[in-house]
Design an enzyme around this catalytic site. Structure first.
Site, PDB file in Angstrom:
ATOM      1  N   CYS A 230       3.101   2.105   2.887  1.00  0.00           N
ATOM      2  CA  CYS A 230       4.655   0.810   3.095  1.00  0.00           C
ATOM      3  C   CYS A 230       5.545   1.113   1.779  1.00  0.00           C
ATOM      4  O   CYS A 230       6.187   0.359   2.468  1.00  0.00           O
ATOM      5  CB  CYS A 230       4.207  -0.557   2.490  1.00  0.00           C
ATOM      6  SG  CYS A 230       2.594  -1.720   3.650  1.00  0.00           S
TER       7      CYS A 230
ATOM      8  N   CYS B 229       0.925  -1.414   0.090  1.00  0.00           N
ATOM      9  CA  CYS B 229      -0.470  -0.003  -0.277  1.00  0.00           C
ATOM     10  C   CYS B 229       0.463   1.297   0.192  1.00  0.00           C
ATOM     11  O   CYS B 229       2.083   1.233   0.045  1.00  0.00           O
ATOM     12  CB  CYS B 229      -0.900  -0.317   1.560  1.00  0.00           C
ATOM     13  SG  CYS B 229      -0.124   0.243   2.748  1.00  0.00           S
TER      14      CYS B 229
END
Length: 75
Positions: free
Chosen positions: A13, A10
């Site tokens: 991340c 994501c």
């Protein structure tokens, strides 16, 4: 040194991974940055909230995006 970014890939991340790269470069350290996206592997670290940051197999952060400066202090 091995730094692992735990998460699904994501936006948070990815941001944590970029900050980790910046921290390693700023510290002048030699480190391998590995992305771990398999949820079974992530759960094996006891991480329930991503992104997670693991330095040399020690979980140092979960559930937040650390700045490069914060990561620098951990490595």
């Amino acid at each position: 040194m091995i730094i692992k970014i735990l998460g699904s890939g994501c936006k948070k991340c990815v941001a944590l991974g970029e900050n980790a790269k910046a921290a390693v470069a700023a510290a002048g350290k030699d480190a391998e940055i590995v992305k771990v996206t398999d949820f079974a592997d992530i759960a094996a670290y006891g991480v329930m909230s991503t992104p997670g940051l693991v330095v040399d197999e020690k979980v140092v952060s979960t559930g937040k995006v650390l700045t490069a400066e914060e990561i620098g202090k951990l490595i």
